[in-house]
Design an enzyme around this catalytic site. Structure first.
Site, PDB file in Angstrom:
ATOM      1  N   ASP A   7      25.988  38.413  44.181  1.00  0.00           N
ATOM      2  CA  ASP A   7      26.664  39.227  43.185  1.00  0.00           C
ATOM      3  C   ASP A   7      26.531  40.679  43.637  1.00  0.00           C
ATOM      4  O   ASP A   7      25.474  41.066  44.159  1.00  0.00           O
ATOM      5  CB  ASP A   7      26.016  39.037  41.810  1.00  0.00           C
ATOM      6  CG  ASP A   7      26.610  39.960  40.765  1.00  0.00           C
ATOM      7  OD1 ASP A   7      27.812  39.829  40.469  1.00  0.00           O
ATOM      8  OD2 ASP A   7      25.870  40.822  40.260  1.00  0.00           O
ATOM      9  N   THR A   9      27.033  44.016  41.942  1.00  0.00           N
ATOM     10  CA  THR A   9      26.378  45.043  41.135  1.00  0.00           C
ATOM     11  C   THR A   9      24.965  44.637  40.732  1.00  0.00           C
ATOM     12  O   THR A   9      24.750  43.593  40.131  1.00  0.00           O
ATOM     13  CB  THR A   9      27.200  45.343  39.868  1.00  0.00           C
ATOM     14  OG1 THR A   9      28.520  45.721  40.250  1.00  0.00           O
ATOM     15  CG2 THR A   9      26.564  46.470  39.066  1.00  0.00           C
ATOM     16  N   THR A 155      32.374  39.685  42.940  1.00  0.00           N
ATOM     17  CA  THR A 155      32.457  40.882  42.112  1.00  0.00           C
ATOM     18  C   THR A 155      33.653  40.852  41.174  1.00  0.00           C
ATOM     19  O   THR A 155      34.657  40.191  41.453  1.00  0.00           O
ATOM     20  CB  THR A 155      32.532  42.147  42.995  1.00  0.00           C
ATOM     21  OG1 THR A 155      32.676  43.312  42.156  1.00  0.00           O
ATOM     22  CG2 THR A 155      33.737  42.091  43.935  1.00  0.00           C
ATOM     23  N   GLY A 156      33.525  41.557  40.094  1.00  0.00           N
ATOM     24  CA  GLY A 156      34.637  41.698  39.162  1.00  0.00           C
ATOM     25  C   GLY A 156      35.505  42.899  39.495  1.00  0.00           C
ATOM     26  O   GLY A 156      36.531  43.135  38.835  1.00  0.00           O
ATOM     27  N   LYS A 183      32.799  32.724  37.787  1.00  0.00           N
ATOM     28  CA  LYS A 183      31.838  32.797  38.897  1.00  0.00           C
ATOM     29  C   LYS A 183      31.369  31.413  39.332  1.00  0.00           C
ATOM     30  O   LYS A 183      31.290  31.117  40.532  1.00  0.00           O
ATOM     31  CB  LYS A 183      30.650  33.676  38.499  1.00  0.00           C
ATOM     32  CG  LYS A 183      30.999  35.161  38.382  1.00  0.00           C
ATOM     33  CD  LYS A 183      29.776  36.014  38.148  1.00  0.00           C
ATOM     34  CE  LYS A 183      30.141  37.498  38.150  1.00  0.00           C
ATOM     35  NZ  LYS A 183      28.957  38.366  37.982  1.00  0.00           N
ATOM     36  N   ASP A 202      21.626  38.671  39.218  1.00  0.00           N
ATOM     37  CA  ASP A 202      20.621  39.278  38.342  1.00  0.00           C
ATOM     38  C   ASP A 202      21.039  39.373  36.878  1.00  0.00           C
ATOM     39  O   ASP A 202      20.225  39.706  36.026  1.00  0.00           O
ATOM     40  CB  ASP A 202      20.286  40.687  38.839  1.00  0.00           C
ATOM     41  CG  ASP A 202      21.433  41.667  38.602  1.00  0.00           C
ATOM     42  OD1 ASP A 202      22.607  41.249  38.739  1.00  0.00           O
ATOM     43  OD2 ASP A 202      21.163  42.839  38.284  1.00  0.00           O
ATOM     44  N   ASP A 206      25.740  35.948  35.647  1.00  0.00           N
ATOM     45  CA  ASP A 206      25.480  35.180  36.868  1.00  0.00           C
ATOM     46  C   ASP A 206      24.835  33.826  36.591  1.00  0.00           C
ATOM     47  O   ASP A 206      24.777  32.977  37.484  1.00  0.00           O
ATOM     48  CB  ASP A 206      24.563  35.978  37.810  1.00  0.00           C
ATOM     49  CG  ASP A 206      25.167  37.304  38.231  1.00  0.00           C
ATOM     50  OD1 ASP A 206      26.392  37.346  38.401  1.00  0.00           O
ATOM     51  OD2 ASP A 206      24.423  38.291  38.374  1.00  0.00           O
TER      52      ASP A 206
END
Length: 370
Positions: A7, A9, A155-156, A183, A202, A206
């Site tokens: 992921d 961010t 990522t978004g 995801k 994190d 997720d």
């Protein structure tokens, strides 16, 4: 394990955003007031960064009414009689709004996260936010690829931002503009292709992906939901520890195979001898001696396993491919060669990612050079 999905961010990046640029199609103070009125209701790190920016600019605002959080897209609120939406590029598409402003496209190409504000159905402006990549993320990706493991970014953010991050850290591929509920689907897609997949994340968003992966790895500084969903928890927020986890697992597997063949080898040789199957060839072994040898094999296997206690994965420190500097205002890591500008201050060269950061620094240099 042949694929690791990160992921973006908070995992590969620090997760601390700062507003670096503002593009306004209405008076800027109105844009800041309307946007902050909606974002002040949110706990998201991006929302907090925008609210903090508005406060630093001396803009006064109140909380929007009828606030609604739209997962993976943005937020809505009513400010006075005006309908205000604040969100990502995915949100704009849902509203049927196209973005063709060259300034916004340029900022996306720089790897910045763009947040849009829509007022009464019309695009009112955009905020560019910078989030710096962890220095150890470069090393982690390079070391994983050296071990024959493919690295994907999840990522978004927009395609442009995802592509920039992949090129910057040297990953193999990416999934961009992924909503939280999508995801896990991306992880399953990779697994259906015959890959053994590890997911590293994190956040709350997720958690489903961590469960869907063959191995879920949570960053220790992440949310409780992510930690509860993971198979492995990294105490430190260090992407290089993912490499250590894989090295340890491979070492354990190697020891298992050594012990298996060691024990099997004893049995293959001593059991036929002790049973007298080869006595016709003059080869035999007293059963008592065979029992002693069997005991010795158990001891040797146990001692071989104990050597793992002293095993410490060697993950060499490597220099980053680029010598990056940090913008003192927004904390973004930037390449000195492509920085927006630079100034000399007290014998030091200060680099900036944008005009906004340069102007902010000039107002109060002491604040950013402590």
């Amino acid at each position: 394990m042949n694929v690791v999905v990160f992921d973006k961010t908070g995992t590969l990046t620090v997760g601390k955003f700062g507003v670096s640029d503002v593009i306004s199609f209405i008076p800027e103070k109105d844009l800041l007031r309307l946007t902050a009125s909606v974002e002040v209701n949110s706990e998201h790190v991006i929302a907090k960064a925008i609210v903090e920016y508005a406060k630093n600019r001396g803009v006064k605002f109140s909380r929007a009414k009828e606030f609604k959080a739209l997962p993976g897209k943005g937020a809505y609120g009513k400010v006075g009689k005006r309908d205000v939406y604040v969100g990502s590029i995915n949100f704009l598409e849902d509203l049927g709004i196209k973005v063709d402003d060259p300034r916004i496209i340029e900022l996306q190409g720089q790897g910045k996260t763009i947040i849009f504000t829509i007022v009464d159905g019309v695009l009112a402006g955009a905020f560019a936010l910078a989030d710096s990549i962890r220095a150890k993320s470069y090393e982690a990706v390079k070391l994983l690829r050296e071990r024959g493991i493919k690295v994907y970014i999840l990522t978004g953010d927009s395609e442009e931002v995802a592509r920039w991050v992949v090129e910057e850290i040297g990953a193999d591929d990416y999934f961009a503009r992924v909503l939280p509920d999508q995801k896990a689907e991306k992880i399953r897609l990779l697994r259906e292709g015959g890959n053994r997949v590890a997911m590293v994340g994190d956040g709350v968003n997720d958690a489903p992906a961590l469960v869907a992966a063959d191995v879920g790895i949570a960053i220790g500084a992440g949310t409780d939901v992510a930690i509860e969903s993971a198979d492995i928890i990294l105490v430190k927020s260090n992407p290089r520890d993912v490499v250590k986890v894989i090295d340890i697992s491979r070492k354990v597997y190697s020891k298992m195979m050594q012990n298996l063949w060691w024990a099997a080898g004893y049995n293959i040789v001593t059991i036929p001898l002790a049973a007298g199957l080869l006595s016709g060839l003059g080869l035999s072994l007293p059963p008592a001696v065979g029992a002693i040898i069997m005991s010795l094999s158990t001891i040797i296997v146990a001692f071989n396993s104990q050597t793992l206690r002293k095993y410490e994965p060697e993950v060499p420190r490597m220099s980053i491919k680029k010598s990056l500097v940090i913008d003192p205002v927004c904390k973004m890591r930037i390449d000195p060669d492509t920085a927006y500008s630079k100034i000399e201050y007290k014998g030091k060269t200060i680099y900036f990612c944008s005009k906004v950061c340069e102007e902010e620094f000039k107002k109060n240099p002491m604040k950013y050079t402590k």
